[in-house]
Design an enzyme around this catalytic site. Structure first.
Site, PDB file in Angstrom:
ATOM      1  N   CYS A  85      60.849  25.266  47.953  1.00 56.49           N
ATOM      2  CA  CYS A  85      60.201  25.063  49.384  1.00 56.49           C
ATOM      3  C   CYS A  85      60.552  26.529  49.991  1.00 56.49           C
ATOM      4  O   CYS A  85      61.665  26.917  50.192  1.00 56.49           O
ATOM      5  CB  CYS A  85      60.845  24.210  50.042  1.00 56.49           C
ATOM      6  SG  CYS A  85      60.115  22.550  50.046  1.00 56.49           S
ATOM      7  N   THR A 103      54.910  25.165  47.281  1.00 57.57           N
ATOM      8  CA  THR A 103      53.788  25.847  48.312  1.00 57.57           C
ATOM      9  C   THR A 103      54.098  27.428  48.421  1.00 57.57           C
ATOM     10  O   THR A 103      55.018  27.930  48.106  1.00 57.57           O
ATOM     11  CB  THR A 103      54.141  25.223  49.579  1.00 57.57           C
ATOM     12  OG1 THR A 103      55.531  25.081  49.984  1.00 57.57           O
ATOM     13  CG2 THR A 103      53.531  23.658  49.887  1.00 57.57           C
ATOM     14  N   CYS A 110      13.704  28.754  42.017  1.00 57.79           N
ATOM     15  CA  CYS A 110      14.037  29.890  42.861  1.00 57.79           C
ATOM     16  C   CYS A 110      13.218  29.603  44.171  1.00 57.79           C
ATOM     17  O   CYS A 110      12.113  29.309  44.218  1.00 57.79           O
ATOM     18  CB  CYS A 110      13.775  31.119  42.591  1.00 57.79           C
ATOM     19  SG  CYS A 110      14.086  32.420  43.828  1.00 57.79           S
ATOM     20  N   CYS A 149      20.733  36.089  46.585  1.00 58.99           N
ATOM     21  CA  CYS A 149      21.021  37.052  45.282  1.00 58.99           C
ATOM     22  C   CYS A 149      20.670  38.498  45.345  1.00 58.99           C
ATOM     23  O   CYS A 149      21.523  39.311  44.969  1.00 58.99           O
ATOM     24  CB  CYS A 149      20.397  36.489  44.015  1.00 58.99           C
ATOM     25  SG  CYS A 149      18.602  36.368  43.886  1.00 58.99           S
ATOM     26  N   CYS A 201      21.982  44.864  34.480  1.00 56.29           N
ATOM     27  CA  CYS A 201      22.699  43.752  34.969  1.00 56.29           C
ATOM     28  C   CYS A 201      24.192  43.831  34.202  1.00 56.29           C
ATOM     29  O   CYS A 201      24.086  44.010  33.028  1.00 56.29           O
ATOM     30  CB  CYS A 201      22.254  42.553  34.807  1.00 56.29           C
ATOM     31  SG  CYS A 201      23.065  40.970  35.054  1.00 56.29           S
TER      32      CYS A 201
END
Lengths: 429, 78
Positions: A135, A201, A342, A348, A379
């Site tokens: 904690c 957490t 598309c 994109c 790409c």
């Protein structure tokens, strides 16, 4: 019907879904209702010297209409006397003997304090103990919780003290507020832990009210950092589970915690090495009955895969998780836009043109109809276009054959080191 | 020139030297790219012939690295 029973370091439960130590496990009333709903186990809200809480304790982060994408709290451990909790644990265990009850504990880092609480808690018949070294708020300012959980020596020493007194399995719950969680997990192992759980957490401030300038949440105009959990932290938790699962110096079971909201999330954690999972935020958001879908979904998944026991999936993805330096530099994927699907929203194109590698062209066919096309040779397979695309199936990321053999960064640097006679230096740089 | 075209050009330069019998002798990684030194062993007492390429594209840097590993394995394949 698959066998959903798990055995985590000797702690048995009818399914892998436990409620995490948190507000949902504050009392016998709640835990018994949870067990009636189907939860396999519960980690009782952390026991220790009863604390004082503040009013206004929780805050949530919503994102684009998604309520409770993240959840922040500044509530401390139990504010009820130990005797009250122990009585209710005893009654709950008596009523649900086949369900797992694990007591979360937090005391000052003193041997006698740990011995005392372990002995008193174990007398109730709990199935195991979970040491709250995680904690990050309130208790950490008093030297407990994450304050001691961030120091490997303290984790080891306190685990050792608990193991001196404990008869039941000891789970050490780790804080993510540390650079390398494996260092504290290894310390827990050295101290004799039977299992580790993660993550607690994350230090957080949910927000600032831009009208009042108060923090969110605030207590009479003043705020303090809290602990962040919920779906937003899942990737962080999953990474930490994976790092521990693939570390040979951490050969103990892991209880996975962090943003688990459905059966699919649970499967991910178990594939990445968790023997079971703990849930909090999803239960706080939707109630105890979410476990019904979790159980049904997990069972169907296992049946569809032809897997007879959920324990058989534990750790199956761990060998696939490695260091960046072991990834194949010559593995290539490319984006392909399916013109039939598309909708030409251009998300994109904008993403690629503005923030990635400028490899999507806006073209016009012979009929004057515009369309988008990826220049595959340029790409780099970053996935961004498919991530931002709002239409399922409009963009596929497909493997591209490479005439080059697999080669990792580590292999490349080793070859360069041998060539230049600086192998060690190059590999370390 | 697109990066892919530049890669193709650099790959051709690397292949050209390897086909002529050059071997990679040294690689210096720098902020400007990888400086790759090639040498062609001579059968005489003359100094070996040297060629240097500055490899800029990531794919060409991967490519010569593959060739270097193959060279180290004594298995240069073109």
């Amino acid at each position: 019907m698959a066998d959903l029973r798990i055995n985590l370091a000797g702690i048995k439960s009818p399914n892998p879904f436990w409620l995490a130590s948190a507000p949902p496990t504050n009392s016998g009333y709640q835990v018994q209702r949870a067990f009636e709903a189907g939860w396999g186990g519960a980690v009782w809200k952390t026991l220790g010297d009863p604390i004082l809480n503040v009013s206004s304790r929780f805050a949530a982060v919503s994102f684009n209409g998604q309520r409770v994408a993240g959840f922040n709290n500044i509530e401390l451990i139990t504010d009820r006397p130990l005797e009250v909790n122990l009585k209710e644990i005893y009654e709950t265990k008596k009523r649900f003997p086949d369900h797992a009850i694990i007591a979360s504990l937090m005391v000052e880092p003193k041997q006698e304090k740990w011995h005392e609480i372990v002995k008193r808690v174990e007398d109730t018949g709990v199935d195991g103990l979970e040491l709250n070294f995680g904690c990050p708020h309130g208790m950490a300012e008093r030297g407990m919780g994450s304050a001691s959980g961030q120091v490997p020596e303290l984790v080891e020493r306190q685990t050792y003290w608990v193991k001196e007194a404990a008869k039941t399995p000891v789970i050490v719950k780790l804080t993510p507020n540390i650079t390398d969680i494996t260092s504290t997990a290894e310390a827990a192992v050295k101290g004799g832990a039977d299992a580790v759980s993660m993550i607690n957490t994350i230090n957080s401030l949910a927000g600032v009210d831009i009208d009042t300038w108060n923090t969110i949440p605030h207590v009479g105009g003043k705020g303090a950092h809290g602990g962040y959990c919920g779906p937003a932290v899942k990737p962080i938790a999953l990474h930490m589970v994976g790092e521990c699962a693939r570390n040979p110096r951490i050969p103990i079971p892991i209880s996975g915690i962090g943003g688990i909201s459905n059966w699919q999330n649970a499967v991910e954690f178990m594939l990445m090495g968790a023997t079971g999972v703990q849930v909090c935020t999803a239960a706080m958001h939707h109630g105890f009955r979410i476990v019904e879908d979790m159980i049904e979904g997990l069972n169907n998944y296992l049946d569809d895969k032809g897997i007879s026991s959920v324990m058989d999936i534990v750790g199956k993805s761990v060998p696939k998780y490695s260091d960046w330096g072991n990834l194949d530099l010559n593995y290539n994927i490319t984006a392909r836009i399916n013109q039939d699907v598309c909708i030409e929203c251009n998300k994109c194109y904008i993403a690629c043109e503005d923030t990635s590698h400028q490899c999507i062209d806006r073209l016009v066919d012979s009929n004057g109809v515009s369309f988008l096309k990826v220049r595959e040779e340029d790409c780099v397979g970053c996935n961004l276009c498919s991530i931002v695309c709002p239409v399922d199936g409009a963009i596929d990321m497909v493997e591209v054959p490479n005439d080059l053999p697999p080669m990792t960064w580590n292999e490349r640097q080793a070859a360069l080191g041998l060539l230049n006679g600086t192998a060690e230096k190059v590999v370390k740089s | 020139m697109s990066e892919h075209q530049q890669y193709v050009l650099e790959r051709e330069q690397i292949d050209d030297l390897l086909q002529k019998g050059y071997k990679i002798k040294k690689v210096i990684e720098s902020l400007s790219g990888d400086i790759v030194q090639f040498e062609q062993d001579s059968n005489t007492e003359e100094e070996p012939t040297k060629e240097i390429l500055l490899i800029l594209t990531p794919n060409a840097r991967k490519y010569f690295s593959v060739k270097l590993i193959e060279q180290a394995q004594g298995n240069v394949q073109l």
